[in-house]
Design an enzyme around this catalytic site. Structure first.
Site, PDB file in Angstrom:
ATOM      1  N   GLU A  96       0.816  -1.204   0.000  1.00  0.00           N
ATOM      2  CA  GLU A  96       0.000   0.000   0.000  1.00  0.00           C
ATOM      3  C   GLU A  96       0.855   1.262   0.000  1.00  0.00           C
ATOM      4  O   GLU A  96       1.921   1.313   0.619  1.00  0.00           O
ATOM      5  CB  GLU A  96      -0.944  -0.026   1.206  1.00  0.00           C
ATOM      6  CG  GLU A  96      -1.871  -1.237   1.163  1.00  0.00           C
ATOM      7  CD  GLU A  96      -2.868  -1.304   2.299  1.00  0.00           C
ATOM      8  OE1 GLU A  96      -3.695  -2.221   2.293  1.00  0.00           O
ATOM      9  OE2 GLU A  96      -2.833  -0.443   3.204  1.00  0.00           O
ATOM     10  N   CYS A 345      -1.603   5.720   9.961  1.00  0.00           N
ATOM     11  CA  CYS A 345      -0.340   5.131  10.401  1.00  0.00           C
ATOM     12  C   CYS A 345      -0.587   3.866  11.208  1.00  0.00           C
ATOM     13  O   CYS A 345      -1.392   3.851  12.133  1.00  0.00           O
ATOM     14  CB  CYS A 345       0.417   6.152  11.252  1.00  0.00           C
ATOM     15  SG  CYS A 345       2.033   5.585  11.790  1.00  0.00           S
TER      16      CYS A 345
END
Length: 382
Positions: A96, A345
């Site tokens: 990703e 994150c």
């Protein structure tokens, strides 16, 4: 995605490697610059579209080379403007890439491995196990894909991507040569022309490679700290058992000192409710970083299924930040972005094929030792 043609992938070649390639096919070195501009400035993957390259050379390139980035599986856009690409690499795994627009800049978060060997307990990537290193073409290919998606060329103004952070899936320093090559292309004016201060490599702490990094490239360094003492960090970031905090911070200080120019280390610290977010942890952190030139980025934990951790309350986050501020530290709290598309994150998962068993995840770390890795051949960067 597997290269069965035997052709060299020009996407992952640095300028010196590109020049060597053209010499190897009997052409002048200046052709490297022409072709790199077509690839990286204009997103071209078809030699026939290179109008300032003669027909004979285009035919020669068709026979011996290709321009092949990762396969885009999906692109999602968050309500806050964050974008996430899922791309498939040669191993069959998906990784990703995330773009975060904020305050007049655009930061691209790039992956370096399919999965991760380090098994940090609060990171969803680590739960996937480790599959493979990405090639330099697969790493820079993420920038190439994002740049093409925005329909932009890397002009010095009005560019969509102003910063690149090696903070996606994987530990960049365990894929050293390919990551360095990709960062060189990012900063090259024939590539993306991004300032060395705006390319950041984040590491969990592979000490020998921090020292080697300072010898070969000038980029900003971020340390995934996440704990202020060895006992806790051994639990959260297992590589700490091999490279404890005193050894790790000494290496980081050497790196920053070598770069000079008033450079500082970025400290990343994921706040976990009841685990590392208490006042005593802040006090320990203040003592630990007393002589480290740094800025601190606090990251409230972004939940994922079965993690076993929770995000602290806003009051706990502010309290931790205030304690560090009062001690004189430059501290920011990272705003959670893209969590509605699992792009925040610690949430990057991808799809890691043929996942290794947990007991095998440390092989790369154990084998690393204290010796710097030998550079890989450019041919392995396809």
């Amino acid at each position: 995605m597997t290269n069965t043609t035997g052709k060299i992938n020009l996407l992952g070649l640095t300028q010196p490697e590109m020049e060597q390639f053209f010499e190897s096919i009997g052409e002048k070195r200046f052709r490297a610059g022409q072709v790199m501009k077509w690839i990286h400035h204009f997103g071209v993957d078809d030699f026939a579209a290179m109008t300032n390259v003669g027909k004979a050379l285009r035919e020669k390139l068709e026979a011996s080379a290709e321009i092949r980035g990762p396969e885009v599986v999906s692109e999602n856009i968050s309500a806050d403007g964050t974008r996430k690409w899922v791309v498939r690499v040669a191993s069959g795994s998906c990784v990703e890439t995330v773009y975060i627009p904020q305050n007049g800049r655009g930061t691209l978060c790039v992956s370096s491995q399919a999965g991760c060997a380090l098994d940090c307990s609060f990171c969803s990537t680590g739960k996937q196990g480790f599959n493979s290193d990405l090639t330099s073409a697969e790493i820079i290919g993420q920038v190439w894909i994002a740049n093409k998606s925005f329909g932009t060329v890397p002009a010095k103004i009005d560019r969509a991507i102003t910063n690149v952070v090696m903070m996606g899936m994987g530990e960049p320093l365990l894929n050293f040569d390919n990551v360095v090559s990709a960062m060189q292309i990012m900063m090259d004016d024939l590539g993306y022309g991004i300032s060395k201060r705006k390319v950041t490599l984040s590491t969990s702490g592979v000490v020998p490679m921090i020292d080697k990094l300072a010898e070969v490239i000038d980029v900003s360094l971020a340390l995934s700290l996440h704990a202020p003492n060895d006992e806790l960090r051994n639990q959260l970031v297992p590589i700490n058992k091999k490279y404890p905090l005193d050894m790790l911070l000494a290496a980081c200080k050497r790196y920053v000192a070598k770069l000079g120019e008033k450079r500082v280390l970025t400290i990343e610290y994921t706040l976990l409710k009841g685990v590392n977010d208490q006042p005593e942890h802040a006090e320990q952190m203040i003592a630990l970083l007393a002589d480290v030139p740094c800025k601190i980025n606090l990251i409230p934990f972004n939940p994922f299924p079965f993690s076993g951790y929770e995000r602290p309350s806003n009051n706990a986050i502010r309290r931790f930040q205030d304690l560090l501020h009062k001690a004189g530290h430059n501290v920011t709290v990272r705003t959670t972005r893209g969590d509605d598309i699992d792009a925040a994150c610690g949430q990057l998962v991808g799809q890691v094929m043929d996942r290794t068993r947990r007991s095998e995840r440390y092989i790369a770390v154990r084998q690393l030792g204290s010796e710097a890795q030998e550079p890989r051949a450019a041919a392995n960067r396809n």
